[in-house]
Design a protein around this motif. Sequence first.
Motif, mmCIF file in Angstrom:
data_model
loop_
_atom_site.group_PDB
_atom_site.id
_atom_site.type_symbol
_atom_site.label_atom_id
_atom_site.label_comp_id
_atom_site.label_asym_id
_atom_site.label_seq_id
_atom_site.Cartn_x
_atom_site.Cartn_y
_atom_site.Cartn_z
ATOM 1 N N GLY B 59 51.133 36.018 31.318
ATOM 2 C CA GLY B 59 51.012 35.629 32.059
ATOM 3 C C GLY B 59 51.442 35.146 33.635
ATOM 4 N N GLY B 62 49.646 39.601 36.579
ATOM 5 C CA GLY B 62 48.431 39.614 36.800
ATOM 6 C C GLY B 62 48.141 40.776 37.109
ATOM 7 N N CYS B 64 47.569 41.769 34.522
ATOM 8 C CA CYS B 64 45.921 41.981 33.348
ATOM 9 C C CYS B 64 45.026 41.391 34.476
ATOM 10 N N SER B 65 44.565 41.455 35.276
ATOM 11 C CA SER B 65 43.778 40.355 36.017
ATOM 12 C C SER B 65 42.404 40.723 35.631
ATOM 13 N N SER B 74 44.486 35.912 33.918
ATOM 14 C CA SER B 74 44.478 36.654 33.274
ATOM 15 C C SER B 74 44.363 37.281 31.838
ATOM 16 N N CYS B 76 45.695 38.596 29.536
ATOM 17 C CA CYS B 76 46.321 38.273 28.915
ATOM 18 C C CYS B 76 47.041 37.113 27.637
ATOM 19 N N GLY B 121 45.214 44.866 38.821
ATOM 20 C CA GLY B 121 44.978 43.161 39.069
ATOM 21 C C GLY B 121 44.886 43.020 41.305
ATOM 22 N N ASN B 148 50.755 38.009 41.145
ATOM 23 C CA ASN B 148 50.825 39.757 40.753
ATOM 24 C C ASN B 148 52.091 39.871 41.521
#
Lengths: 758, 170
Positions: B59, B62, B64-65, B74, B76, B121, B148
């Motif tokens: 987290g 970013g 994986c946003s 996020s 993740c 992201g 990010n």
Amino acid sequence: MKQPEYQRRPDAAPKVTGALKYLTDRFEENMLIGKVLRSEYPHARIKKIDTSAAEALPGIHAVLTHHDVPGLNRFGIVTPDQPVFCEDRVRYTGDAVAAVAAESAEAADQALAAVIVEYEPLPVLDSVEKALDPEAELLHEAGNILHEAYYTRGNLQEGFAGCTSIVEETYQLPRQMHGYMETEGGVVVPEKDGGISVYMATQHGFKDRFQLSRILDAPEEKIRIISSPIGGSFGGKDELNLQPYGALLALKAGLPVRVHNTREESVRAGLKRHPMAITMRTGADENGRVLAHETTIYADTGAYATLGPAILEFAVEHASGLYPIPNIATTGVSVFTNNGVAGEFRGFGGNQVTFALEGQMDRLAERLGMEGAELRAKNMRKPSDAGPLGQEIAPTDGGRMILEDVTAWQQLPLSNAGETPWVKNGRGGAVSMHGGGLGYGRLDPSGGRLALTKEGKLEAAFGFEECGQGIAAVIETVMKDTFSCHEEDIEITIGDTNKVPVSGSTTASRGTGMVWTAVENMKDSFRRQLLAEASRVTATAAADLYLGAGGVHKIGTEPSLFLSYKALAEYVQEGDIETHTAFDFPVTPDEIDSGHYLYSFGGVSAEVEVNLLTGTVRVLDLKQSVSAGPVMYPQGYRGQIEGGGIMALGYTLMEDAVMDEGRYQTENFDTYLMPGVKDLPDNVTVKPREEVMEGDIHGPRGVGEIGTIAVAPAIAEAIYQAIGARPHKLPVSREWVLQQIQQRGLLPWNKPEKIPGG
Amino acid sequence: MEQTRKDSRGIERRQGKYACTFHVNGEEVSIEASPMDRVVDLLRDRMHETGTKISCGIGRCGACSIWLDGRLTSSCLLLAYQVEGKEVTTIEGIGTEERCSIVQEAFMNEGGFQCGYCTPGMIMATESLLRHTPDPDDEQIREGLSGNICRCTGYSGIIRAVRAASVNLQ
Ligand code: FES
Ligand code: FES
């Protein structure tokens, strides 16, 4: 809508839409998940490895240890000294002991947990001092010194005897992490012919192929390396990382295997920038002529060699930078420890030594009662001066040009002229010089290929990788400029050892210059071939034809497009129109090992504000002047310098992969802090100085590294201008800043303390 | 079928699988998952929607946003049970190579990316910012993108892209 200022990069749309498949995004049918078991200890003997329980678990297809390496159980670009799997000893916590391939990540985790390794811990040599202790255990057969490098000229003693001002300082540089956003990994696919295809990032596909062939005891032709696109590298993916494990597991299991480091695994096993302690003693006469300069460098290279020796030599070469000082003695020692492996990283030893050198210049200027810029100007190299090792180099006026910009920028007013009493501002400047290519005495071949494909595209093939730097955009730009073609006419082939010619590594700021040179070499022959073929098939005089957008054009016709490349391709066989070039990166004619021939120059001006209450240093303004020959792709050039500048800002103010007793204390981005958008200065300026000397034939120099070099000393000087204390250790911590503020009584409620030693 | 086991960190995990049903970019998906599976893994490894990236897994970066019911998150840190019945929007739902969004156009024009790994992201964050704050000032841009990390660009190109997108959207 506003028109774009620049041509878009060829990889733009796939990247902004997420459609681009990175190698770690790859999926294959029946793909297994591979994982690597790394050492529990920074230094230990292995008493026993028992994999039987792991092998018995369901869903496990392969469990490997050192017994399962058919060829050389070692890797390392120059000196193969790092075990693929450790046999009887581990030297850092990233050392691999076993690897598994399983049907799921969970099963792989379970299998790793079931591998029994018995260790006998050994004393941890977690510092250069401990490793150099004569009683210390030897980490490698030849001892704990990886490499020593020296350079001397003149007579140091006599030099210092003529000096009226001498300054001495020891500078401490941290272990910076590359922090590429995509961690190492990819997929290895076993092929029907017994070979393998390795889809994993690297900065030199052919070198990976060579190393893997040695490990697998398989011919190089059976190994195909597909290595682009890459989610960032900065030098960190130059050495092998997960490739041997992916390859061995895939061959053993007979199925495709994906390996992909978690961030924690990447931190633990991956390369870092060399921590260095650099002591410099520098003296000048009363006119400010620097006469003597003595440097001692200790580098903590960690457990294995990788390119540690070359990095040390680069640091030794650049210890006197842009100043042709008559009396120099430089000593470098790179020392094995049980800390993580240090290796190639953007700047390659230049960042550390330039921080020290430029720090010396500022200290000396103050001692002499001069402006830093004035002292630099007095000692600046002339266009025809020899290089830092006394070697002949391509004449360049870059140093003077960038210093001119930095000097002008130093006169700019500060943005906080005392409005906020607890905030102090300061501005500083620094300059740097950076060698491109690998240097004298190192194989540094390059080359490329141009061809008309069956589909009627002008193929430009290079053995370079796209790791974000924009090499594809450079290739496209050079092709368009040279053949007046359209981007749709071009097919770029990179990053696949089965398809590309040898071009050398995508490192050392060499890609752009090599692409330019290669196309220069090939353009006449390629143009001639295209026109001759077009002339033949259309029975038109070649003199009436020329190359343009879409194909071959004819003088005096409207529209001028006469024969499209697609049409032309139908008349010829693949390979009929094709040209190659192979050459070496230009080196100095003088036989001086590791000496460079082409240099780029970078000048930086930084303004900071220091909050006296919190010790926070914020960079407000970061200006960079760069002399690296002509700009090929403006957006890429600017991006390299802007991005390099912020990476260096992180190096200066926040980044340090802290280790304690050989273990990383910073295991992920919660503790390893890299600059975020809030750390971005309000103003960032990039000023290319494109002029080269008359008769210069070397074209663009490449700017992958130069934007990272002089930032730290410029910020350090700005901090000094703000609070009167000179940082000598990076990153500059808030605690240190607060302590300096306290000692100097900069806040009304604390009186100045006596400053020890200062 | 429900069972427990210990993962590599010694944490007890329930292993039962169930049909996890949610929407991705407007389409309903139902996928066999354990409630504790990370959404980023479902997207990438199970659905092969690899535009969503994985970098830190905790987290902080970013990469994986995504949006969960329109809110930037996020993926993740998001588990399968948390998306049950909800609407997930990923970069694949923002635009395609043929039809890029205005924000994506701006990133291409202004040099808002290099390696491109942070870019999906970054674009999810920018789209989200501009939907809530169509005309952000510098401070708001920085706040909007503060989750990010980009290691390549040094953010200058990204800020130029956000500004250009904000102008072009009006
Ligand atoms: S991978 Fe999710 S925030 Fe970094
Ligand atoms: S473009 Fe590479 S991390 Fe942002």
